[in-house]
Design a protein around this motif. Structure first.
Motif, PDB file in Angstrom:
ATOM      1  N   LYS A 147       0.838  -1.182   0.000  1.00 24.61           N
ATOM      2  CA  LYS A 147       0.000   0.000   0.000  1.00 24.61           C
ATOM      3  C   LYS A 147       0.877   1.238   0.000  1.00 24.61           C
ATOM      4  CE  LYS A 147      -4.247  -1.496   2.325  1.00 24.61           C
ATOM      5  NZ  LYS A 147      -5.218  -1.119   3.381  1.00 24.61           N
ATOM      6  N   SER A 151      -2.676   5.123   4.117  1.00 21.53           N
ATOM      7  CA  SER A 151      -3.586   3.994   4.014  1.00 21.53           C
ATOM      8  C   SER A 151      -4.259   3.637   5.326  1.00 21.53           C
ATOM      9  CB  SER A 151      -2.837   2.767   3.464  1.00 21.53           C
ATOM     10  OG  SER A 151      -2.412   3.002   2.148  1.00 21.53           O
ATOM     11  N   ASN A 166      -4.902  12.483   3.095  1.00 24.48           N
ATOM     12  CA  ASN A 166      -4.633  11.047   3.070  1.00 24.48           C
ATOM     13  C   ASN A 166      -4.055  10.587   1.744  1.00 24.48           C
ATOM     14  OD1 ASN A 166      -5.497  10.170   5.716  1.00 24.48           O
ATOM     15  ND2 ASN A 166      -7.568  10.726   5.082  1.00 24.48           N
ATOM     16  N   HIS A 169      -6.486   8.805  -0.443  1.00 22.98           N
ATOM     17  CA  HIS A 169      -7.276   7.767   0.224  1.00 22.98           C
ATOM     18  C   HIS A 169      -8.469   8.406   0.943  1.00 22.98           C
ATOM     19  CE1 HIS A 169      -4.247   4.436  -0.153  1.00 22.98           C
ATOM     20  NE2 HIS A 169      -3.489   5.494  -0.413  1.00 22.98           N
ATOM     21  N   GLU A 170      -9.639   7.827   0.733  1.00 32.07           N
ATOM     22  CA  GLU A 170     -10.852   8.326   1.367  1.00 32.07           C
ATOM     23  C   GLU A 170     -11.554   7.178   2.096  1.00 32.07           C
ATOM     24  OE1 GLU A 170     -13.228  10.412  -1.481  1.00 32.07           O
ATOM     25  OE2 GLU A 170     -11.522  11.544  -2.262  1.00 32.07           O
ATOM     26  N   TYR A 171     -12.252   7.520   3.186  1.00 34.16           N
ATOM     27  CA  TYR A 171     -12.774   6.509   4.091  1.00 34.16           C
ATOM     28  C   TYR A 171     -14.175   6.828   4.564  1.00 34.16           C
ATOM     29  CZ  TYR A 171      -7.741   5.751   4.539  1.00 34.16           C
ATOM     30  OH  TYR A 171      -6.417   5.545   4.271  1.00 34.16           O
ATOM     31  N   GLU A 200      -6.711   2.873  -9.114  1.00 36.08           N
ATOM     32  CA  GLU A 200      -7.537   3.065  -7.925  1.00 36.08           C
ATOM     33  C   GLU A 200      -8.015   1.720  -7.398  1.00 36.08           C
ATOM     34  OE1 GLU A 200      -9.186   7.455  -9.340  1.00 36.08           O
ATOM     35  OE2 GLU A 200     -10.554   5.754  -9.337  1.00 36.08           O
ATOM     36  N   SER A 202     -11.056  -0.203  -4.351  1.00 30.33           N
ATOM     37  CA  SER A 202     -12.119  -0.074  -3.369  1.00 30.33           C
ATOM     38  C   SER A 202     -12.062  -1.289  -2.465  1.00 30.33           C
ATOM     39  CB  SER A 202     -13.481   0.000  -4.066  1.00 30.33           C
ATOM     40  OG  SER A 202     -14.530   0.118  -3.111  1.00 30.33           O
ATOM     41  N   CYS A 226      -9.124  -4.402  -6.832  1.00 32.60           N
ATOM     42  CA  CYS A 226      -7.865  -3.677  -7.024  1.00 32.60           C
ATOM     43  C   CYS A 226      -7.238  -4.084  -8.363  1.00 32.60           C
ATOM     44  CB  CYS A 226      -6.914  -3.984  -5.859  1.00 32.60           C
ATOM     45  SG  CYS A 226      -5.406  -2.997  -5.842  1.00 32.60           S
ATOM     46  N   GLU A 332     -12.784   1.899   2.209  1.00 35.43           N
ATOM     47  CA  GLU A 332     -11.715   2.785   1.734  1.00 35.43           C
ATOM     48  C   GLU A 332     -11.684   2.745   0.215  1.00 35.43           C
ATOM     49  OE1 GLU A 332      -6.776   3.015   1.762  1.00 35.43           O
ATOM     50  OE2 GLU A 332      -7.832   1.532   2.989  1.00 35.43           O
ATOM     51  N   VAL A 334      -9.406   4.847  -3.187  1.00 30.91           N
ATOM     52  CA  VAL A 334      -8.356   5.809  -3.490  1.00 30.91           C
ATOM     53  C   VAL A 334      -8.775   6.592  -4.723  1.00 30.91           C
ATOM     54  CG1 VAL A 334      -6.973   4.219  -4.901  1.00 30.91           C
ATOM     55  CG2 VAL A 334      -5.860   6.135  -3.762  1.00 30.91           C
TER      56      VAL A 334
END
Length: 417
Positions: A147, A151, A166, A169-171, A200, A202, A226, A332, A334
């Motif tokens: 990663k 992360s 981040n 990276h989103e959460y 990207e 998920s 991925c 998560e 990206v």
């Protein structure tokens, strides 16, 4: 005549383009120096141990059944004299599964596509074969299977996810911290979210995070889509660990030395099937991670009671020796889209939390293991999301018996341009 001539030209050009692409693909390693080629070959040989049996999965994966004592974990310098622990000394969960749990989702047993073509024999473990293209896509051996920084949902450390960059990276996560945690569990329903760009991803997972904020240690388990790692958009089971903030140590799955696998039926990194459909049956994977109070190893179970997958040796994650400081559940993605336009990469099912159990992604039966090695509901559960218009999260509790979250979203939409 001119039209016929032009048609011939087009055909010739197409043939030349196809030939060029084939030759380019065949010779894609020609730019590597002999030294680099030898380095890559040696790394592949370290990862791809001689199999007792090989199984070709319908999705194109090759699953090698490798002698349990020859797996990559034992290439780690600290593992040379490691004695395999065949079972935990203590199991906080036991084998009790309520009828209510069974009725809520199909989490048992875990099924993967390669099972359609066979199983591994006793004394072996299934390992997804690594190919040269997998390493080439990463650009280097050092980057392969790792990663990037950013992360970890920062709400689990010192700031909220809305206060920290981040790195794309989103959460949407639920977090507990403030105690010592010796394990965590949760049943995560499995989806196949759309990922806009191959760079990207998920995922949905459970994080256990150490106490250090400068040299972060994590153990992570869940499912992911991925394309950059697997060259497809399948939903796959994954694990991860690091002890230095994703800098030098740790990796996905069995791409580096570390995790000791014992289970012959679950291939880490392999495709999960079936997955949930909007309005249809919710399919789940039940994840349970806990620390052996005697040996100090961190154990993993996925699915039914008999599916103990293996363990992370305690010496690999020293910052977790006295338990984790933070536990997190959630999703998560990206976002690497240019020009400030948000990605359409979906989180979870691609639906917002408010759409409920038939449409939104969820994690239920969320528990932590306390210092008495007893599972219990997490206290003071905090929820947070990086981009509320893009993804969201809601938490619920049923009569002090069960905590769960709904989370996810579509990414770019009118509220998330």
């Amino acid at each position: 005549m001119a039209l016929k001539l032009w048609s011939r030209v087009v055909v010739v050009v197409c043939i030349l383009l196809i030939t060029y692409n084939v030759l380019a693909a065949a010779g894609k390693n020609s730019n590597l120096s002999h030294e680099k080629q030898r380095e890559f070959d040696n790394h592949l040989n370290r990862l791809n141990k001689p199999p007792v049996k090989s199984i070709e999965s319908p999705d194109g994966d090759i699953i090698d059944c490798v002698n349990i004592a020859h797996q990559p974990a034992f290439d780690h310098p600290s593992m040379k004299n490691h004695k395999i622990q065949m079972k935990p000394t203590y199991d906080p969960q036991g084998d009790f599964v309520t009828n209510e749990e069974k009725a809520k989702g199909k989490s048992e047993p875990i099924t993967q596509l390669w099972h359609l073509k066979g199983r591994c024999p006793e004394g072996t473990i299934p390992i997804r074969r690594t190919k040269m293209d997998d390493i080439l896509r990463a650009g280097s051996i050092e980057n392969f299977g790792k990663k990037t920084h950013g992360s970890i949902p920062q709400s689990g450390l010192t700031k909220s996810v809305n206060e920290v960059d981040n790195n794309g990276h989103e959460y949407s996560v639920a977090t507990v911290k403030g105690e010592k945690y010796y394990g965590a569990r949760g049943s995560i329903n499995v989806w196949n979210p759309k990922v806009q760009d191959p760079s990207e991803f998920s995922l949905s997972q459970i994080w256990l995070v150490g106490s250090s904020t400068t040299n972060v240690t994590t153990i992570e388990v869940g499912w992911q889509v991925c394309p950059g790692l697997y060259l497809d958009s399948n939903t796959r089971l994954f694990i991860y660990w690091t002890k230095d903030s994703y800098t030098n140590t740790g990796c996905y799955n069995l791409f580096c030395e570390g995790f000791v696998q014992l289970n012959k039926d679950i291939a880490i990194g392999a495709t999960l099937a079936p997955v949930s459909q909007i309005g249809g049956t919710p399919y789940e994977i039940k994840i349970f991670i806990w620390k052996d109070p005697v040996e100090g190893n961190w154990w993993l179970r996925v699915g039914e009671f008999t599916n103990t997958v293996g363990y992370w040796p305690g010496e690999l994650v020293p910052d977790l020796a006295d338990g984790a400081a933070t536990v997190q559940w959630g999703g998560e993605i990206v976002n690497f889209e240019p020009n400030f336009q948000h990605t359409t990469t979906q989180m979870g099912s691609g639906r917002f939390a408010e759409e409920g159990p038939a449409k939104a992604s969820y994690i239920r039966n969320m528990q932590i293991i306390d210092d008495s090695n007893i599972p219990r509901l997490p206290k003071d559960l905090k929820i947070s999301t990086s981009k509320a218009g893009c993804y969201d999260i809601k938490s619920f509790e049923i009569a002090n018996k069960e905590k769960y979250i709904f989370y996810g979203g579509p990414g770019r939409n009118p509220k998330c341009p």
